[in-house]
Design an enzyme around this catalytic site. Structure first.
Site, PDB file in Angstrom:
ATOM      1  CB  ALA A  68      -0.908   0.010   1.227  1.00  0.00           C
ATOM      2  CD  GLU A 109      16.846   9.129   1.156  1.00  0.00           C
ATOM      3  OE1 GLU A 109      17.444   9.669   2.085  1.00  0.00           O
ATOM      4  OE2 GLU A 109      16.706   9.643   0.029  1.00  0.00           O
TER       5      GLU A 109
END
Length: 186
Positions: free
Chosen positions: A82, A144
Site C-alpha cells: 500500500a 528512501e
C-alpha cells in the site's frame, strides 16, 4: 425522513479552519463548526492524501504480504502492499506504482474492490482497495528510508492469521473482508 433530509439534520457546518501543523504526509487543522442545534464546537482534523492498498495473488492463489516495522506501534506488522497517492494521481495508478515499488511485482489484472475510511473520527484519509493477479516479477525499488520484507502465503493461512489476531492492520483486514464478501456473493 429521506437521506437528504437526514444529512441536513445531522450536518456539521465549518465556520473556520486554522492550520495547526503542516507535514510531509499529513496536515492538522482546528476547525470551528456549527452543530445541527446551532451551538459551536471544534473538530481537530488530520487532512491526508488518498492511498491505495493491493490484495495481490500469485498464480498459485497465494497472497502477497509484507512485514514492515511501524514506529507508532514499535512493532513489525503484517500488511498488504500500500501507499499514498502522489498529487492528482488516480487510485489505480497509485496501486500499480506502490505494488511494484514495494515488492517488485506488476499485475496484469487489477480491479478495485472498494474503499474504506481508516479512522472516521479525526482524519479524511481514504484508502482504495484493489485485488491484483497475474503477477510479473520486475524489481523492487523502495522509497528512501523504507525497509520491508515480502512473501506469499495461501489465502487460507492469511485468513487464519487475521482470525487469530496475527494481522491487525486495518487496510489488510478491510481488503480481506471485501474480497471474501465479493467472492462469497459471486
Amino acid at each position: 425522513m429521506d437521506k437528504k433530509q437526514e444529512y441536513e439534520a445531522m450536518r456539521e457546518k465549518k465556520i473556520s479552519s486554522k492550520e495547526v501543523f503542516k507535514g510531509q504526509v499529513l496536515d492538522v487543522f482546528d476547525d470551528e463548526i456549527e452543530l445541527p442545534d446551532g451551538r459551536h464546537s471544534h473538530r481537530e482534523v488530520i487532512r491526508h492524501c488518498q492511498a491505495a492498498a493491493i490484495l495481490a495473488f500469485n498464480n498459485k492463489g497465494e497472497v502477497l504480504l509484507e512485514d514492515q516495522f511501524r514506529y507508532p506501534y514499535d512493532s513489525i506488522l503484517t500488511e498488504i502492499p500500500a501507499g499514498k497517492a502522489d498529487p492528482n494521481e488516480d487510485p489505480l495508478t497509485t496501486a500499480r506504482r506502490e505494488l511494484e515499488e514495494e515488492t517488485g511485482y506488476q499485475a496484469k489484472q487489477m480491479e478495485e474492490l472498494g474503499l474504506f475510511y481508516p479512522s472516521v473520527g479525526y482524519t479524511d484519509e481514504v484508502i482504495h482497495l484493489f485485488v491484483a493477479s497475474d503477477l510479473v516479477k520486475t524489481h523492487q525499488h523502495l522509497d528512501e528510508g523504507e525497509y520491508l520484507s515480502y512473501y506469499f502465503l495461501p489465502l487460507k493461512e492469511v485468513l487464519k492469521k487475521a482470525e487469530n489476531g496475527e494481522i491487525n492492520d486495518g487496510k489488510t483486514l478491510a481488503a480481506l473482508l471485501h474480497y471474501v464478501l465479493l467472492k462469497k456473493n459471486n
